[in-house]
Design an enzyme around this catalytic site. Sequence first.
Site, mmCIF file in Angstrom:
data_model
loop_
_atom_site.group_PDB
_atom_site.id
_atom_site.type_symbol
_atom_site.label_atom_id
_atom_site.label_comp_id
_atom_site.label_asym_id
_atom_site.label_seq_id
_atom_site.Cartn_x
_atom_site.Cartn_y
_atom_site.Cartn_z
ATOM 1 N N GLY A 115 0.921 -1.171 -0.018
ATOM 2 C CA GLY A 115 0.027 0.063 0.043
ATOM 3 C C GLY A 115 0.732 1.399 -0.151
ATOM 4 C CG ASP A 116 3.279 2.409 3.274
ATOM 5 O OD1 ASP A 116 3.013 3.470 3.715
ATOM 6 O OD2 ASP A 116 3.051 1.180 3.904
ATOM 7 C CB THR A 117 5.368 0.255 -2.658
ATOM 8 O OG1 THR A 117 6.259 -0.178 -1.453
ATOM 9 C CG2 THR A 117 6.267 0.276 -3.778
#
Length: 410
Positions: free
Chosen positions: A175-177
């Site tokens: 999700g962060d990436t």
Amino acid sequence: MNAKTAASASGPLAGLKVVELGQLIAGPFAARTLADFGAEVVKIEPPAGGDPLRQWRLLKDGTSVWWQAQSRNKRSLALDLRQPEAQEIVRRLAAEADVLIENFRPGAMEGWGLGPDALLAANPALVMLRISGYGQSGPYRDRPGFGMVAEAMGGLRHLTGEPGRVPVRVGVSIGDTLASLHGVIGVLMALQHRHATVSAECPKGRGQVVDVALYEAVFNCMESLLPEYSAFGVVREAAGSALPGIAPSNAYRCADGYVLVAGNGDSIFKRLMQCIGRPDLAADPQLADNAGRVAQVAMIDGAIGSWTATCSVADALAALEAAQVPAGRIYTVADIAADPHYAARGVLLPTLMDDGSTLTLPGFVPKLSATPGGHRRNAPALGADTDAVLREVGLNEAQIAALRERGVVR
């Protein structure tokens, strides 16, 4: 090639000035991507301990090896953003910057007097990337949001795992990436708009705010999930290793592991059936297109599984490659590190650390033929560039010493 001593190209973003105020993953990965392709990134960290990523997962000599990948090509300015003097330093940096990246909870920057109204008023050409769990608006904006929560809200977690069992997370902070990469795309689009709006009134063009929500970045990759629900009321469920609605595409057990087979093209399917000794299925008109194969996917998967059970992974892959059927095995990181294709493509980057040891880091993606990414400097020690950056914004030695004495900088 030794990444520390190699003469790398300046990169397509050479001369772009970036201020990074984020920490951990989403903001810093976006900044690293820009830095890898030539941008000059000043990373601002709290003086007491720095970015928490410095201590995440496995440590070597007290510092995470992840840090070496996440913060290469950056400079470190240790600055206590709670202090008015530190906030003024950020304003000075932002006034000369092209891009500012932050991934604090919405409202934090405004509370420090560093919101977009203030920063863009001083530098109308600034592109401000803001990454947060839920975005800068909406009823959830003030909730704390981490990648795992965003992955669930974006629809991904419901689709992972085996049917009827607990939904599992992807093994990395996807999700962060995904939010980082959407942020980079947004920054590049905003820079293009800035270039297109250069005028006598705005000699550097007009900047803007890029607002990226983690859950939206995940949701944006959910393919046909929403249109299928909208048109048919279908709620897609977890399907393990299969690809629902597309057949055959699955993981099949071999004598010594699993092989992944994607035989879902019409001509590929026929070659696959010939390969596994089932010419009758290759010739079956009911299986000539995807819709027909989906209707009988259990039977097809059974036929493929019966064949792979008699093979080793290596033998199955050799046969499938000869038949020109897309197939692969499941890689561990040990497989990746030993793989000749990874090496040939420069995706494994031996990097000389400051202590003389060598650490293999991920290479530069994507690959540009004329202006490739490059390794210009190792990840910095906390505050390694504080004095140099402060001099660049006009502070003298006495002012720097006074700030350090009060704990504003390190």
